[in-house]
Motif scaffolding. Structure first.
Motif, short mmCIF file in Angstrom:
data_model
loop_
_atom_site.label_atom_id
_atom_site.label_comp_id
_atom_site.label_asym_id
_atom_site.label_seq_id
_atom_site.Cartn_x
_atom_site.Cartn_y
_atom_site.Cartn_z
N GLU A 1 -98.97 20.03 12.56
CA GLU A 1 -97.85 20.88 12.97
C GLU A 1 -96.86 20.14 13.85
O GLU A 1 -95.65 20.38 13.79
CB GLU A 1 -98.37 22.13 13.70
CG GLU A 1 -99.13 23.09 12.81
CD GLU A 1 -98.25 23.67 11.71
OE1 GLU A 1 -97.02 23.78 11.92
OE2 GLU A 1 -98.77 23.97 10.63
N ALA A 2 -97.35 19.24 14.69
CA ALA A 2 -96.46 18.48 15.57
C ALA A 2 -95.50 17.62 14.74
O ALA A 2 -94.30 17.54 15.03
CB ALA A 2 -97.28 17.60 16.51
N TYR A 3 -96.03 16.99 13.71
CA TYR A 3 -95.19 16.17 12.84
C TYR A 3 -94.17 17.03 12.09
O TYR A 3 -92.99 16.69 12.02
CB TYR A 3 -96.07 15.41 11.84
CG TYR A 3 -95.30 14.78 10.69
CD1 TYR A 3 -94.50 13.67 10.91
CD2 TYR A 3 -95.37 15.32 9.41
CE1 TYR A 3 -93.78 13.09 9.86
CE2 TYR A 3 -94.66 14.76 8.36
CZ TYR A 3 -93.86 13.65 8.59
OH TYR A 3 -93.16 13.10 7.57
N SER B 1 -92.87 19.81 12.93
CA SER B 1 -91.84 20.39 13.81
C SER B 1 -90.81 19.37 14.26
O SER B 1 -89.70 19.73 14.66
CB SER B 1 -92.50 21.02 15.04
OG SER B 1 -93.15 20.04 15.83
N LYS B 2 -91.15 18.07 14.19
CA LYS B 2 -90.25 17.03 14.71
C LYS B 2 -89.56 16.22 13.61
O LYS B 2 -88.44 15.77 13.80
CB LYS B 2 -91.03 16.09 15.63
CG LYS B 2 -91.55 16.74 16.90
CD LYS B 2 -92.37 15.76 17.73
CE LYS B 2 -92.92 16.42 18.99
NZ LYS B 2 -93.77 15.49 19.79
N ALA B 3 -90.23 16.04 12.50
CA ALA B 3 -89.68 15.16 11.46
C ALA B 3 -88.49 15.81 10.76
O ALA B 3 -88.39 17.04 10.66
CB ALA B 3 -90.76 14.82 10.44
N ALA B 4 -87.57 14.98 10.27
CA ALA B 4 -86.41 15.47 9.54
C ALA B 4 -86.87 16.09 8.22
O ALA B 4 -87.82 15.61 7.60
CB ALA B 4 -85.44 14.32 9.27
N ARG C 1 -79.84 22.48 12.22
CA ARG C 1 -81.17 22.20 11.69
C ARG C 1 -81.27 20.76 11.19
O ARG C 1 -82.36 20.25 10.97
CB ARG C 1 -81.50 23.15 10.53
CG ARG C 1 -81.75 24.59 10.94
CD ARG C 1 -82.38 25.36 9.80
NE ARG C 1 -82.57 26.75 10.15
CZ ARG C 1 -81.71 27.71 9.87
NH1 ARG C 1 -80.60 27.43 9.22
NH2 ARG C 1 -81.94 28.96 10.23
#
Length: 904
Positions: free
Chosen positions: A868-870, A872-875, A551
């Motif tokens: 949601e896109a951010y 799902s991708k950001a640390a 994760r």
């Protein structure tokens, strides 16, 4: 004992890096060695009122495969805080250190290491493999102990234990032999959770459940006495591959529509076996078709039904989950291959009714994550019913207490549902089962010491090849590490230091370890193993999910210690420990802890700089500030003791932080500056110096269990100003006792000083809000009751000097006027006249401009965090920082709005 999820290469590289870098010793490392070399970590002699009382803690032994992770860091900090405080309280303290051999985990690591060298344990044999495991321990197994040292943990490093040490191994053999002879251990064929990859049995509570999307296959089983109206029945199953071992079909006794079929036979496809239809209460008539295929050797419920209805048991898999010989083209196939082939065969025969999607959970091995196979196997078991009754009573009666208290019910529920425990493992690394067999005369028995020959016929004996479950050996940890043996159950240390006082551990080993320690201790010693059990929260990532490499939300405690210091990490971790089940790790709190450490150091530096011509002496309450400070110290000691005794670590850190930063530094030191100046009266200066030294020295004692390094540094600096009889190290000093400070308790002084601070604080906050210079004199009116007015009048000169007030009016009430800033407090309402001091039009324009900028930030971060896109991708740590920025901006916006309203 703790579950690690790092790869071998990661562990090896981390250990190798640690050895290669070998940096110059840090100040913390040097301080730690001073403590250790002075013998302060061994069992203390005890002193004072607690001199004859023990305080013993045993560390949950980390695996020799392990690296320090956040769970270790938290738990070790809790234990160290408790043992350090008890040591200062005068108890006979010892924190027992040791590591666990970790059977499956270590064997897996060494297997992988050998594979990287192009060999396997089968190539080198059992004895050579065990030597390789010990070599592994020497190279990598001590790494975590060195990391624990880096945290400043005051374990007894001179008496380190290992669960394969000879003394410990003898204890394990003694318990096995005693339980075997007392009929508590038996061997039998039972369904176990089998790992085809590790080729060993796994305990029920070691299995991990994983949700997966699977299928439900509907298979037609022809009736042996088929008719045109009823040619077959349809069973629904998630595991069609096990139908090769079916020996019955079950229906629910509640299902009236199927009663006429009970007692009839079906002809099992592919293997041409006739099997009965019977009724059993295990069956849920609403699942699938209501017909359940029964495979006693490959399902626990099916095993129970098979026993009740005397069904044949047929094991269709070998130890690697391949179909055994005797099943034609299916023999030799893996489980997955057999599933695919059998479904295809049913389809070809027109016996596949349909296939449905089906979401369900499957058991996996907690080490290699392979799907477990319910598998009939001959294993060794512990009969738990005679043991668990007493283990429940000592908790029900309060002899053992859980913190938080809700874990008591979890413990009791686990015990109530506990079934006989499979303790044999098909491994090489571990405690070999001390059962010996004579192939000549059939003799068998358990021995503590290896027998030279068969006592009946004199022939050679062979030892059982299996080893014991790691939890079987670790259940003896509290008493085996203190010198227990069966012949002398009150061994020298055990007699004076058992039971232990506190166990701190994680919730995931409540049953695996905690309950089993209670059961074994009551049997072996007649005593409970510990009086109190702390179940600390699980440290989760900033995103609220379990920490893991995959994760990317894991946090390395070694990095945290490097960035914030061991003290900063320890205090910051404890500040996040509330009664919650999970702790969402917030690194920002460690920044606050590091700042707090700096504040402590600066305060100590200030005191040291003002101790010229100092003469030691008792504290003296000369002024209102003195009375208030000493009274607050008394209440701090009470609060700290209460928080320690209830294991409320967040409350503990809040009390210490608030007292030292807000009360001692922000107020008392500030009030002391004028008294320390060159022109101050000599006797008052000395009194002030003594008070500062006294409060600082008592504060660092209270802080020492949590922040041992910085407090020790300050103690060493203060020793020049302390009586000569003071101990060489802070951890040997006596703990502040509330009764000693009871004389300082003064509610009137606290009330009066709080009123004074309210007014000063109101003036300072108004200056800050409107950008007024500290040199600007203020006109102030204070509304309060008569008692507060009288108190403020007595302190009027001090108040006017501290707040730079040139005109002060004390009254019962004030009228709200334009260009007056009103600040409400608990005891006072302070009104500051701003006429001529503030350009209100310009100030409102400035506020409006700043408001728009902050409002823009709020909108920006709100939009970003709703994408949601951010997300799902950001640390996770980046998202956490953005959330913090949004929260800070929202707070600032609210503050600006309040200021605009006042000026409108």
């Amino acid at each position: 004992m703790s579950n690690q999820q790092h790869s071998v290469s990661h562990d090896e590289q981390h250990c190798a890096d640690s050895k290669e870098q070998a940096p110059e010793q840090s100040l913390e490392q040097k301080r730690f060695l001073e403590w250790k070399n002075a013998g302060l970590f061994s069992r203390s002699k005890g002193f004072g009122t607690h001199g004859n009382q023990p305080f013993t803690v045993v560390i949950p032994p980390p695996n020799i495969t392990g690296m320090l992770h956040m769970g270790h860091a938290l738990n070790d900090t809790i234990q160290d805080a408790l043992i350090r405080r008890a040591r200062m309280q005068g108890y006979q303290t010892r924190w027992v250190l040791g590591t666990d051999h970790a059977g499956i985990a270590t064997q897996t690591k060494v297997d992988k290491k050998l594979a990287s060298e192009g060999i396997s344990r089968l190539d080198i044999g059992r004895e050579a493999f065990i030597e390789k495991c010990f070599e592994w321990r020497e190279v990598y197994g001590r790494t975590i102990v060195e990391q624990i040292k880096g945290m400043g943990c005051s374990c007894d490093y001179d008496n380190e234990n290992f669960t394969l040490d000879e003394h410990y191994a003898r204890c394990v053999r003694e318990v096995f032999a005693n339980w075997y002879h007392d009929k508590l251990i038996y061997r039998g064929k039972r369904i176990v959770n089998w790992c085809p990859h590790c080729t060993t049995a796994i305990a029920d509570d070691e299995a991990e459940y994983v949700e997966e999307d699977g299928h439900l296959w509907y298979l037609r089983y022809p009736l042996a006495d088929a008719s045109a109206d009823e040619p077959y029945i349809v069973v629904a199953t998630t595991r069609p591959e096990t139908m090769l071992g079916d020996t019955g079909v079950a229906v629910s006794p509640r299902d009236e529509s199927k009663k006429h079929l009970v007692g009839r036979m079906v002809k099992l496809p592919l293997v041409d076996r006739k099997i009965p239809i019977f009724a059993d209460w295990h069956v849920d008539e609403n699942f699938g078709t209501g017909f359940v295929k029964v495979t006693p050797s490959h399902d626990p419920n099916d095993w129970a039904m098979g026993e009740a209805h005397q069904l044949e048991r047929i094991n269709i898999f070998d130890e690697t989950a391949h179909v055994v010989d005797g099943y034609g083209r299916f023999s030799g196939m893996t489980r997955d291959e057999a599933r695919e082939a059998i479904v295809a065969a049913f389809d070809e025969l027109g016996l596949l009714e349909k296939v449905e999607d089906h979401h369900h959970s499957v058991m996996t091995c907690y080490r290699c994550h392979t799907k477990l196979e319910p598998w009939e196997s001959e294993q060794w078991f512990v009969r738990v019913d005679p043991l668990k009754k007493d283990a429940a009573h000592v908790v029900e009666d309060g002899e053992i207490q859980f913190y938080p208290s809700r874990w008591k019910h979890v413990y009791l529920d686990w015990l109530e549902n506990l079934k006989d425990w499979c303790i044999s493992r098909q491994l090489w690394w571990g405690h070999r089962i001390p059962m010996y067999y004579c192939d000549e005369c059939g003799f068998e028995d358990a021995f503590v010491d290896e027998p030279s020959c068969c006592p009946q016929c004199g022939s050679a004996l062979r030892q059982d090849t299996d080893v014991l479950d790691t939890w079987f050996s670790s259940q003896l940890w509290p008493f085996a590490t203190l010198g227990w043996n069966a012949k002398d159950q009150q061994g020298s240390e055990l007699a004076c230091a058992y039971p232990t006082q506190v166990l701190s551990t994680a919730r995931d080993i409540m049953g695996l370890w905690v309950a089993r320690m209670v059961m074994s201790s009551l049997y072996c010693t007649g005593k409970i193993p510990f009086e109190k059990v702390i179940i600390h929260p699980t440290v989760m990532g900033a995103d609220g999910k379990p920490m893991s490499k995959s994760r990317g939300n894991g946090v390395d405690p070694l990095r945290l210690m490097k960035d914030y210091g061991a003290d900063g990490m320890r205090f910051g971790l404890l500040s996040q420990v509330s009664g919650a089940q999970d702790l969402r790790f917030n690194e920002a709190q460690l920044e606050g802890s590091r700042n707090f450490a700096n504040k402590i150091r600066n305060a100590a530096r200030f005191v040291a700089m003002h101790l010229d011509n100092y003469t030691p002496g008792a504290p003296e309450a000369r002024t209102l500030a003195d009375k208030w400070m000493l009274s607050r110290l008394y209440h701090l000691v009470k609060d700290v003791d209460a928080a320690f005794d209830s294991f409320e670590f967040a409350d503990l850190t809040r009390s210490l932080y608030s007292f030292f930063w807000n009360e001692f530094c922000d107020w008392y030191i500030e009030f002391s500056k004028s008294r320390l100046s060159d022109g101050a009266p000599a006797d008052d200066k000395v009194a002030c110096q003594r008070n500062l030294v006294f409060v600082l020295s008592q504060s660092i004692r209270l802080l020492a269990p949590l922040m041992p390094f910085i407090t020790e540094d300050i103690y060493q600096e203060l020793r020049a100003y302390q009586p000569e009889q003071e101990p060489a190290f802070l951890m040997s000093c006596s703990w502040p006792e509330a009764d000693q400070f009871k004389q300082f308790d003064c509610a009137d002084a606290e009330h009066a000083f709080a009123s004074l601070c309210e007014v000063i604080g109101a003036c300072r906050s108004t200056r800050a809000r409107y950008g007024l210079s500290p040199k600007t004199a203020l006109t102030v009116s204070v509304a309060a009751d008569k008692a507060v007015q009288h108190s403020l009048e007595q302190q009027q000169m001090l108040l006017c000097a501290m707040a730079h007030i040139d005109k002060l009016c004390l009254c019962d009430s004030v009228s709200k006027e334009k260009e007056v800033c009103s600040v409400m407090g608990h005891y006072t309402e302070t009104c500051i006249n701003l006429h001529g001091l503030v350009d209100f039009a310009a100030e409102l324009a400035r506020l409006n401009k700043e408001y728009k900028k902050v409002e823009s930030d709020v909108l920006k971060f709100s939009k970003k965090l709703s994408n949601e896109a951010y997300l799902s991708k950001a640390a996770p740590e980046i998202i956490a920082k953005d959330r913090q920025k949004l929260e800070d901006a929202q707070k600032k916006l609210a503050s600006l709005e309040e200021q605009r309203t006042l000026l409108a």
